[in-house]
Write a protein that holds these residues in place. Structure first.
Motif, PDB file in Angstrom:
ATOM      1  N   SER A  17      27.757 -11.436 -46.776  1.00 55.89           N
ATOM      2  CA  SER A  17      26.741 -10.545 -46.205  1.00 55.89           C
ATOM      3  C   SER A  17      25.457 -10.676 -47.014  1.00 55.89           C
ATOM      4  CB  SER A  17      27.222  -9.097 -46.185  1.00 55.89           C
ATOM      5  OG  SER A  17      27.723  -8.702 -47.449  1.00 55.89           O
ATOM      6  N   PRO A  42      29.732   0.477 -50.559  1.00 57.36           N
ATOM      7  CA  PRO A  42      30.099   1.799 -50.043  1.00 57.36           C
ATOM      8  C   PRO A  42      30.373   2.778 -51.181  1.00 57.36           C
ATOM      9  CG  PRO A  42      31.249   0.095 -48.845  1.00 57.36           C
ATOM     10  CD  PRO A  42      30.575  -0.586 -49.988  1.00 57.36           C
ATOM     11  N   HIS A  72      24.366   1.263 -46.983  1.00 54.46           N
ATOM     12  CA  HIS A  72      25.674   0.809 -47.457  1.00 54.46           C
ATOM     13  C   HIS A  72      26.108  -0.431 -46.676  1.00 54.46           C
ATOM     14  CE1 HIS A  72      26.158   5.097 -48.965  1.00 54.46           C
ATOM     15  NE2 HIS A  72      26.259   4.328 -50.039  1.00 54.46           N
ATOM     16  N   ASN A  73      26.802  -1.318 -47.369  1.00 50.06           N
ATOM     17  CA  ASN A  73      27.237  -2.590 -46.792  1.00 50.06           C
ATOM     18  C   ASN A  73      28.523  -2.378 -45.995  1.00 50.06           C
ATOM     19  OD1 ASN A  73      27.870  -5.195 -46.165  1.00 50.06           O
ATOM     20  ND2 ASN A  73      27.988  -5.943 -48.269  1.00 50.06           N
ATOM     21  N   SER A  74      28.373  -2.025 -44.723  1.00 50.29           N
ATOM     22  CA  SER A  74      29.552  -1.834 -43.874  1.00 50.29           C
ATOM     23  C   SER A  74      30.077  -3.159 -43.330  1.00 50.29           C
ATOM     24  CB  SER A  74      29.221  -0.891 -42.715  1.00 50.29           C
ATOM     25  OG  SER A  74      28.236  -1.453 -41.871  1.00 50.29           O
ATOM     26  N   ASN A  75      29.188  -4.141 -43.130  1.00 53.17           N
ATOM     27  CA  ASN A  75      29.606  -5.392 -42.489  1.00 53.17           C
ATOM     28  C   ASN A  75      30.680  -6.124 -43.287  1.00 53.17           C
ATOM     29  OD1 ASN A  75      27.965  -5.068 -40.304  1.00 53.17           O
ATOM     30  ND2 ASN A  75      26.406  -6.537 -40.938  1.00 53.17           N
ATOM     31  N   THR A  78      33.959  -4.340 -42.524  1.00 52.42           N
ATOM     32  CA  THR A  78      34.301  -4.356 -41.104  1.00 52.42           C
ATOM     33  C   THR A  78      34.704  -5.755 -40.654  1.00 52.42           C
ATOM     34  OG1 THR A  78      32.733  -2.565 -40.681  1.00 52.42           O
ATOM     35  CG2 THR A  78      33.464  -3.845 -38.792  1.00 52.42           C
ATOM     36  N   PRO A 128      25.073  -3.730 -37.535  1.00 49.26           N
ATOM     37  CA  PRO A 128      26.534  -3.579 -37.566  1.00 49.26           C
ATOM     38  C   PRO A 128      27.232  -3.802 -36.230  1.00 49.26           C
ATOM     39  CG  PRO A 128      25.493  -1.812 -38.812  1.00 49.26           C
ATOM     40  CD  PRO A 128      24.395  -2.549 -38.117  1.00 49.26           C
ATOM     41  N   LEU A 149      26.795   2.187 -35.070  1.00 48.71           N
ATOM     42  CA  LEU A 149      28.160   1.718 -35.290  1.00 48.71           C
ATOM     43  C   LEU A 149      29.186   2.661 -34.680  1.00 48.71           C
ATOM     44  CD1 LEU A 149      29.881  -0.473 -36.521  1.00 48.71           C
ATOM     45  CD2 LEU A 149      29.729   0.689 -38.730  1.00 48.71           C
ATOM     46  N   THR A 150      28.838   3.941 -34.557  1.00 50.10           N
ATOM     47  CA  THR A 150      29.787   4.880 -33.945  1.00 50.10           C
ATOM     48  C   THR A 150      30.038   4.562 -32.477  1.00 50.10           C
ATOM     49  OG1 THR A 150      27.938   6.419 -33.593  1.00 50.10           O
ATOM     50  CG2 THR A 150      29.326   6.778 -35.542  1.00 50.10           C
TER      51      THR A 150
END
Length: 393
Positions: A179, A187, A197-200, A203, A297, A363-364
């Protein structure tokens, strides 16, 4: 600038680059979720012997009202050493071998024992009643599992019944997730100005693991050309698939394409007629597959599901196609000119409903989604009741 590819053409070009990974023998206890690389044939009959489907008495078939002398017992793992003759019975447990001379089992609930070593049979018994024949489940030499199928709990049980202790499975694809972005922090870490925050990283790693991959690295790279080149060169040494998120567009801080070229990765395509996911990039170095996914995301998740997941399945010899169904929209959905849009939907009440706002940063919108509904490119709304194709998740 290259023209936009339609989604199906892009997916076909990805799959054309896939080379199925070599098989390896995997102990049966470790096979869950793997993909079979070879057919499995039963080495013997299953069950291997004729046995009882009930607790009761092994008898010769006949009418009700008989009184029989009990001459032995057959338990699971401990067969009777006495044959059944006319006028006799052998007590038997579920799964125990049927003794010689018997052709039926009367369930214990249909019998009475006076306590004098006899049993009264209160119901008629027909030949093969409550009896499981040898080979009734599997016959020796027959194919019971086929190459390309995923190994689930039932397959493990079937393989055990077929006398297999290990299965030939495709090797798990080794995947690295990279990423990019100065704005990314781990996170849970406190956020500074302009940071997210690095969600990728998590995920995409979760999606890869769910698709059967072995995620061997998760790397975060800052937005410099040197750092991007070094990170890509390092992770490409020992992976089957590299998945990058962010940095594949044309901004001054997007260094991924140049770094990939410097590492000898050949571009196959860049930019797909898709919303979200337009700047998707794909290329190869030898047999290694490289995906450059957008950084937003939802865009990253959608393009992973469309392009990376089928490739991971194909690498393991599995059918790469996701299940698709036709469903009516339960609300009007706006169309995008020049690009198909994949909206996140739930399936209920006989149709498809959007999960909420569909922005590529929301993202939700993936939470609770049953599938991705394809909204064909165009102008105006696709009205309620229109049938659309939904790719199930």
């Amino acid at each position: 600038m290259s023209a936009l590819l339609d989604v199906q053409t892009a997916r076909s070009r990805v799959l054309a680059a896939v080379r199925v990974l070599s098989p390896e023998d995997v102990p049966l206890a470790d096979c869950l979720g793997r993909v079979l690389a070879a057919d499995v044939r039963a080495a013997g009959d299953s069950p291997p012997f004729t046995n009882s489907a009930m607790d009761g008495f092994a008898v010769r078939s006949g009418p009700a009202g008989r009184t029989l002398r009990i001459v032995g017992e057959s338990r699971a793992g401990a067969p009777a050493d006495t044959a059944v003759a006319e006028g006799t019975a052998v007590r038997i447990s579920t799964g125990a071998m049927l003794p010689a001379g018997a052709d039926a089992v009367i369930m214990v609930e249909r019998t009475v024992e006076p306590g004098d070593g006899t049993v009264r049979v209160d119901a008629p018994t027909a030949p093969s009643q409550n009896v499981r024949g040898a080979g009734e489940d599997m016959r020796a030499g027959t194919t019971v599992l086929t190459a390309g199928m995923p190994v689930d709990a039932a397959a493990i049980g079937i393989a055990a019944g077929a006398h297999a202790a290990a299965l030939a499975c495709a090797r798990r694809p080794r995947v690295a997730i990279l990423s990019t972005g100065d704005e990314l922090v781990p996170p849970g870490a406190p956020l500074g100005p302009g940071q997210i925050h690095n969600s990728n990283a998590l995920t995409l790693a979760a999606l890869a693991t769910t698709a059967g991959a072995d995620v061997v690295a998760r790397v975060h790279v800052t937005d410099t050309a040197e750092a991007t080149r070094d990170a890509i060169a390092a992770v490409l040494q020992d992976v089957d698939v590299l998945v990058l998120s962010g940095g594949v567009s044309v901004g001054p801080h997007d260094h991924v394409k140049g770094a990939l070229e410097a590492s000898g990765v050949r571009e196959d395509f860049w930019r797909v007629a898709l919303r979200p996911g337009k700047p998707t990039w794909f290329g190869t170095r030898g047999d290694a597959l490289v995906f450059g996914l957008p950084g937003n995301p939802v865009s990253a998740m959608v393009t992973f599901l469309l392009f990376v997941r089928p490739a991971l399945r194909a690498l393991q010899g599995a059918d790469p196609a996701a299940r698709r169904i036709a469903v009516a929209l339960l609300e009007d959905v706006p169309r995008t000119e020049g690009r198909d849009e994949l909206v996140r939907v739930t399936l209920a009440d006989g149709g498809a409903t959007l999960t909420g706002p569909q922005g590529s940063h929301v993202l939700t919108s993936m939470r609770g989604a049953d599938g991705l509904a394809r909204i064909p490119a165009g102008t105006g709304d696709l009205v309620r009741g229109t049938e659309v194709e939904v790719e199930l998740l």
